[in-house]
Design a protein around this motif. Sequence first.
Motif, PDB file in Angstrom:
ATOM      1  N   MET A   1       0.680  -1.409  -0.213  1.00  0.00           N
ATOM      2  CA  MET A   1      -0.336   0.230  -0.376  1.00  0.00           C
ATOM      3  C   MET A   1       0.590   0.991   0.178  1.00  0.00           C
ATOM      4  N   GLU A   2       0.345   2.131  -0.516  1.00  0.00           N
ATOM      5  CA  GLU A   2       1.135   3.244  -1.069  1.00  0.00           C
ATOM      6  C   GLU A   2       0.479   4.351  -0.105  1.00  0.00           C
ATOM      7  N   ILE A   3       2.020   4.518   1.198  1.00  0.00           N
ATOM      8  CA  ILE A   3       1.848   5.149   2.274  1.00  0.00           C
ATOM      9  C   ILE A   3       1.684   7.217   1.586  1.00  0.00           C
ATOM     10  N   LEU A   4       2.589   7.556   1.177  1.00  0.00           N
ATOM     11  CA  LEU A   4       3.026   9.004   1.038  1.00  0.00           C
ATOM     12  C   LEU A   4       1.571   9.076  -0.024  1.00  0.00           C
ATOM     13  N   ASP A   5       0.551   8.898  -0.590  1.00  0.00           N
ATOM     14  CA  ASP A   5      -0.342   9.429  -1.488  1.00  0.00           C
ATOM     15  C   ASP A   5      -0.960  10.459  -0.749  1.00  0.00           C
ATOM     16  N   GLU A   6      -1.813  11.126  -1.993  1.00  0.00           N
ATOM     17  CA  GLU A   6      -2.936  12.189  -1.849  1.00  0.00           C
ATOM     18  C   GLU A   6      -3.463  12.830  -0.650  1.00  0.00           C
ATOM     19  N   THR A   7      -3.801  11.355   0.279  1.00  0.00           N
ATOM     20  CA  THR A   7      -5.098  11.764   1.346  1.00  0.00           C
ATOM     21  C   THR A   7      -4.608  11.807   2.147  1.00  0.00           C
ATOM     22  N   THR A   8      -3.172  10.720   2.702  1.00  0.00           N
ATOM     23  CA  THR A   8      -2.219  11.240   3.525  1.00  0.00           C
ATOM     24  C   THR A   8      -1.658  12.231   3.862  1.00  0.00           C
ATOM     25  N   PHE A   9      -1.020  13.397   2.238  1.00  0.00           N
ATOM     26  CA  PHE A   9      -1.130  14.948   3.069  1.00  0.00           C
ATOM     27  C   PHE A   9      -1.835  15.529   2.994  1.00  0.00           C
ATOM     28  N   SER A  10      -2.887  15.161   2.925  1.00  0.00           N
ATOM     29  CA  SER A  10      -3.967  16.076   2.914  1.00  0.00           C
ATOM     30  C   SER A  10      -4.165  15.896   4.704  1.00  0.00           C
ATOM     31  N   GLY A  11      -4.003  15.104   5.185  1.00  0.00           N
ATOM     32  CA  GLY A  11      -4.663  14.313   7.000  1.00  0.00           C
ATOM     33  C   GLY A  11      -3.178  14.732   7.364  1.00  0.00           C
ATOM     34  N   LEU A  12      -2.030  15.307   6.711  1.00  0.00           N
ATOM     35  CA  LEU A  12      -0.666  15.923   7.628  1.00  0.00           C
ATOM     36  C   LEU A  12      -1.371  17.378   7.823  1.00  0.00           C
ATOM     37  N   ARG A  13      -1.989  17.720   6.502  1.00  0.00           N
ATOM     38  CA  ARG A  13      -2.500  18.688   6.684  1.00  0.00           C
ATOM     39  C   ARG A  13      -3.570  19.321   7.853  1.00  0.00           C
ATOM     40  N   VAL A  14      -4.699  18.655   8.024  1.00  0.00           N
ATOM     41  CA  VAL A  14      -5.247  18.655   9.020  1.00  0.00           C
ATOM     42  C   VAL A  14      -5.132  18.393  10.513  1.00  0.00           C
ATOM     43  N   LEU A  15      -4.057  17.336  10.566  1.00  0.00           N
ATOM     44  CA  LEU A  15      -2.946  17.572  11.999  1.00  0.00           C
ATOM     45  C   LEU A  15      -2.415  18.710  12.323  1.00  0.00           C
ATOM     46  N   MET A  16      -1.957  18.835  11.942  1.00  0.00           N
ATOM     47  CA  MET A  16      -1.258  20.447  12.032  1.00  0.00           C
ATOM     48  C   MET A  16      -1.724  21.367  12.714  1.00  0.00           C
ATOM     49  N   ALA A  17      -3.267  21.692  12.093  1.00  0.00           N
ATOM     50  CA  ALA A  17      -4.420  22.188  11.741  1.00  0.00           C
ATOM     51  C   ALA A  17      -4.596  22.694  13.218  1.00  0.00           C
ATOM     52  N   VAL A  18      -5.175  20.679  13.648  1.00  0.00           N
ATOM     53  CA  VAL A  18      -5.683  20.779  14.686  1.00  0.00           C
ATOM     54  C   VAL A  18      -5.274  20.557  16.149  1.00  0.00           C
ATOM     55  N   VAL A  19      -3.876  20.147  15.538  1.00  0.00           N
ATOM     56  CA  VAL A  19      -3.118  20.785  16.386  1.00  0.00           C
ATOM     57  C   VAL A  19      -2.480  21.904  17.022  1.00  0.00           C
ATOM     58  N   ASP A  20      -1.946  23.127  16.387  1.00  0.00           N
ATOM     59  CA  ASP A  20      -2.032  24.611  16.207  1.00  0.00           C
ATOM     60  C   ASP A  20      -3.540  25.086  16.889  1.00  0.00           C
ATOM     61  N   ALA A  21      -4.756  24.922  16.409  1.00  0.00           N
ATOM     62  CA  ALA A  21      -5.996  25.846  16.655  1.00  0.00           C
ATOM     63  C   ALA A  21      -6.383  24.962  18.643  1.00  0.00           C
ATOM     64  N   GLY A  22      -6.289  23.438  18.825  1.00  0.00           N
ATOM     65  CA  GLY A  22      -6.535  23.249  19.880  1.00  0.00           C
ATOM     66  C   GLY A  22      -7.743  22.086  19.683  1.00  0.00           C
ATOM     67  N   SER A  23      -8.592  22.240  18.228  1.00  0.00           N
ATOM     68  CA  SER A  23      -9.586  20.963  18.399  1.00  0.00           C
ATOM     69  C   SER A  23     -10.401  21.474  17.035  1.00  0.00           C
ATOM     70  N   PHE A  24     -11.153  20.400  17.270  1.00  0.00           N
ATOM     71  CA  PHE A  24     -11.479  20.170  15.281  1.00  0.00           C
ATOM     72  C   PHE A  24     -12.633  21.327  15.159  1.00  0.00           C
ATOM     73  N   ALA A  25     -13.003  22.495  15.580  1.00  0.00           N
ATOM     74  CA  ALA A  25     -13.920  23.111  15.136  1.00  0.00           C
ATOM     75  C   ALA A  25     -13.056  24.082  14.740  1.00  0.00           C
ATOM     76  N   ARG A  26     -12.145  24.837  15.653  1.00  0.00           N
ATOM     77  CA  ARG A  26     -11.441  26.256  15.436  1.00  0.00           C
ATOM     78  C   ARG A  26     -10.336  25.843  14.264  1.00  0.00           C
ATOM     79  N   ALA A  27     -10.251  24.362  13.752  1.00  0.00           N
ATOM     80  CA  ALA A  27      -9.236  23.777  12.748  1.00  0.00           C
ATOM     81  C   ALA A  27      -9.916  24.019  11.927  1.00  0.00           C
ATOM     82  N   ALA A  28     -11.208  24.207  11.454  1.00  0.00           N
ATOM     83  CA  ALA A  28     -11.829  23.815  10.313  1.00  0.00           C
ATOM     84  C   ALA A  28     -12.181  24.886   9.952  1.00  0.00           C
ATOM     85  N   ASP A  29     -12.154  26.662  10.436  1.00  0.00           N
ATOM     86  CA  ASP A  29     -12.017  27.885  10.920  1.00  0.00           C
ATOM     87  C   ASP A  29     -10.969  27.724  10.160  1.00  0.00           C
ATOM     88  N   LEU A  30      -9.977  27.274  10.650  1.00  0.00           N
ATOM     89  CA  LEU A  30      -8.899  28.415   9.946  1.00  0.00           C
ATOM     90  C   LEU A  30      -8.053  27.600   8.337  1.00  0.00           C
TER      91      LEU A  30
END
Length: 305
Positions: A1-30
Amino acid sequence: MEILDETTFSGLRVLMAVVDAGSFARAADLLDISPSAVSRAVSRLEARLGVRLFERTTRSLALSEEGLRFQRQVAPLLEGLQQATADAASGAGTVRGRLRVDADPLFAALVLGSGLARFLAAHPALQVELLRREQPGDLAADGCDLSLRFGQPRSSSMVARKLMETRILTVAAPAYLRRQGRPAAPQELARHQCIQFRNPHDGLPFPWEFHRGRKKLTVATSGQLMVNDAATLHSTCLGGAGIAQIIELGAERWLADGKLVELFPEWADERFPLYALYPSRRLLPPKTQALLQFVTDEINRHRGK
């Protein structure tokens, strides 16, 4: 299975946004997406990695032990990727780096050499490697960005852009004409010393052609001397060794000061093209664009335009 695909990179971007924002809701706004989209992206990333990244409760959200370790490893990599992308974008219009050019020796000497100092001064962040070769090599294998060649290009995957056409002239030095007489027509060349130019593909001399409008005349010629480079053709003709066929580009000064005499101006309608060859039409690097513009300007300067 290819790990570093487009879905994974998109997930990494969301992960970092959640960590920076502190919540799913605030990450969604960002990210300007819905909270449910954030949740789905994180869930897909967790499933792809096979680890739980967050410890979730109704009141709190925190990275799990595996999530914290993963975030610490990934964060500098993502930051480096963002920086590299920004650097590439900011340098998209900058002329810099190394430019390797495969060039016809005569064109390199007549046109490129005389103006290259100005080109380098205008682009101090650029390094140029100029390869003067009688026959072109494999651009991709040789790591060349551009090739400048006379003659109709052979079929290839390279883009071929015609830069100019120059006339084919039949010339001789005054010393030769005083010694042997001046031929009145191309057919009289059979009794003259004609400097032959060797065809590199079959080792035979190139045929002598004469064009006047749509008329084409091929004349059998011979001589004691055959050469395989334009510089030697010029020097031996200037020295009175015989009659030669040369391109007009670069010979203007010899014709103007009488060192060479054009013999059949009414039969000088044959044209010889110069082409630029490069790998792709799309996203041509600024360094290649800059050299092509320089070459065009130098050609016009030599022609007095």
